[in-house]
Scaffold this motif. Structure first.
Motif, PDB file in Angstrom:
ATOM      1  N   UNK A 154       0.834  -1.191   0.000  1.00  0.00           N
ATOM      2  CA  UNK A 154       0.000   0.000   0.000  1.00  0.00           C
ATOM      3  C   UNK A 154       0.868   1.239   0.000  1.00  0.00           C
ATOM      4  N   UNK A 155       0.295   2.336  -0.409  1.00  0.00           N
ATOM      5  CA  UNK A 155       1.000   3.620  -0.410  1.00  0.00           C
ATOM      6  C   UNK A 155       1.315   4.031   1.018  1.00  0.00           C
ATOM      7  N   UNK A 156       2.511   4.585   1.209  1.00  0.00           N
ATOM      8  CA  UNK A 156       2.901   5.041   2.545  1.00  0.00           C
ATOM      9  C   UNK A 156       2.970   6.559   2.637  1.00  0.00           C
ATOM     10  N   UNK A 157       2.907   7.252   1.499  1.00  0.00           N
ATOM     11  CA  UNK A 157       2.930   8.703   1.492  1.00  0.00           C
ATOM     12  C   UNK A 157       1.542   9.207   1.900  1.00  0.00           C
ATOM     13  N   UNK A 158       1.423   9.858   3.062  1.00  0.00           N
ATOM     14  CA  UNK A 158       0.098  10.277   3.519  1.00  0.00           C
ATOM     15  C   UNK A 158      -0.585  11.267   2.585  1.00  0.00           C
ATOM     16  N   UNK A 159       0.193  12.104   1.911  1.00  0.00           N
ATOM     17  CA  UNK A 159      -0.409  13.055   0.967  1.00  0.00           C
ATOM     18  C   UNK A 159      -1.078  12.323  -0.192  1.00  0.00           C
ATOM     19  N   UNK A 160      -0.410  11.296  -0.725  1.00  0.00           N
ATOM     20  CA  UNK A 160      -0.982  10.552  -1.846  1.00  0.00           C
ATOM     21  C   UNK A 160      -2.205   9.750  -1.418  1.00  0.00           C
ATOM     22  N   UNK A 161      -2.163   9.161  -0.236  1.00  0.00           N
ATOM     23  CA  UNK A 161      -3.303   8.393   0.255  1.00  0.00           C
ATOM     24  C   UNK A 161      -4.522   9.304   0.387  1.00  0.00           C
ATOM     25  N   UNK A 162      -4.320  10.487   0.952  1.00  0.00           N
ATOM     26  CA  UNK A 162      -5.413  11.453   1.101  1.00  0.00           C
ATOM     27  C   UNK A 162      -5.901  11.938  -0.257  1.00  0.00           C
ATOM     28  N   UNK A 175      -5.777  10.413  -3.198  1.00  0.00           N
ATOM     29  CA  UNK A 175      -6.521   9.357  -3.887  1.00  0.00           C
ATOM     30  C   UNK A 175      -7.933   9.254  -3.317  1.00  0.00           C
ATOM     31  N   UNK A 176      -8.052   9.301  -2.011  1.00  0.00           N
ATOM     32  CA  UNK A 176      -9.374   9.264  -1.387  1.00  0.00           C
ATOM     33  C   UNK A 176     -10.225  10.465  -1.766  1.00  0.00           C
ATOM     34  N   UNK A 177      -9.620  11.648  -1.798  1.00  0.00           N
ATOM     35  CA  UNK A 177     -10.349  12.865  -2.171  1.00  0.00           C
ATOM     36  C   UNK A 177     -10.806  12.831  -3.630  1.00  0.00           C
ATOM     37  N   UNK A 178      -9.958  12.280  -4.512  1.00  0.00           N
ATOM     38  CA  UNK A 178     -10.331  12.182  -5.927  1.00  0.00           C
ATOM     39  C   UNK A 178     -11.510  11.231  -6.117  1.00  0.00           C
ATOM     40  N   UNK A 179     -11.507  10.115  -5.405  1.00  0.00           N
ATOM     41  CA  UNK A 179     -12.628   9.171  -5.497  1.00  0.00           C
ATOM     42  C   UNK A 179     -13.899   9.798  -4.935  1.00  0.00           C
ATOM     43  N   UNK A 180     -13.760  10.555  -3.847  1.00  0.00           N
ATOM     44  CA  UNK A 180     -14.924  11.226  -3.260  1.00  0.00           C
ATOM     45  C   UNK A 180     -15.468  12.294  -4.199  1.00  0.00           C
ATOM     46  N   UNK A 181     -14.588  12.980  -4.919  1.00  0.00           N
ATOM     47  CA  UNK A 181     -15.034  13.996  -5.869  1.00  0.00           C
ATOM     48  C   UNK A 181     -15.851  13.368  -6.991  1.00  0.00           C
ATOM     49  N   UNK A 182     -15.477  12.175  -7.413  1.00  0.00           N
ATOM     50  CA  UNK A 182     -16.232  11.483  -8.454  1.00  0.00           C
ATOM     51  C   UNK A 182     -17.605  11.077  -7.930  1.00  0.00           C
TER      52      UNK A 182
END
Length: 120
Positions: free
Chosen positions: A5-13, A15-22
Motif C-alpha cells: 500500500x502507499x505510505x505517502x500520507x499526501x498521496x493516500x489522502x 486518492x481518497x479525495x479524488x474518489x470522493x469527488x467522483x
C-alpha cells in the motif's frame, strides 16, 4: 503475492479525495486520475515543459500524474497541476505567465473536470 500500500500520507489522502469527488457529482476524470495514482510510482508520468508547450494552447488546463521537469521552453500561458514540479519547470511556467498547482487545488477550482488535458 503481498499487497503493498502507499505510505505517502499526501498521496493516500489525495486518492481518497479524488474518489470522493467522483462520487460527489464530479467528473469521471478524477476516478481515472485516482486509478493512475494507485499504481506503482515507477509508472508515474515525467513530463518535460517542452511537451506541455507542444500539446497545449494558451490558457489550457493541464494535469500531470507525476512530475513536471524543466527541459525545454514554453512560450504561452498554461495552468499546470501535478504531484511535483522541478524548480526549473516551475520557474519556466511562471515566467511564461502560467500557474503551477497541486492536483488538490485543481480539483477545488474545477470539480467537474471539464476542459482538462491529461499528459503522461
Amino acid at each position: 503475492m503481498k499487497m503493498v500500500k502507499k505510505t505517502n500520507p499526501r498521496l493516500v489522502t489525495l486518492i481518497g479525495d479524488l474518489k470522493a469527488a467522483t462520487r460527489g457529482g464530479g467528473g469521471a476524470i478524477w476516478r481515472d486520475v485516482a486509478t493512475r495514482l494507485e499504481k506503482p510510482r515507477r509508472n508515474y508520468a515525467a513530463v518535460n515543459v517542452s511537451k506541455i508547450n507542444r500539446h497545449t494552447a494558451p490558457d489550457d488546463l493541464v494535469l500531470v500524474t507525476g512530475k513536471v521537469l524543466g527541459s525545454g521552453e514554453i512560450d504561452h500561458k498554461v495552468t499546470v497541476a501535478a504531484i511535483q514540479f522541478s524548480e526549473g519547470a516551475a520557474s519556466k511556467i511562471r515566467s511564461a505567465g502560467g500557474e503551477c498547482l497541486k492536483i488538490e487545488e485543481l480539483v477545488e477550482k474545477h470539480p467537474k473536470g471539464s476542459g482538462i488535458i491529461i499528459l503522461r
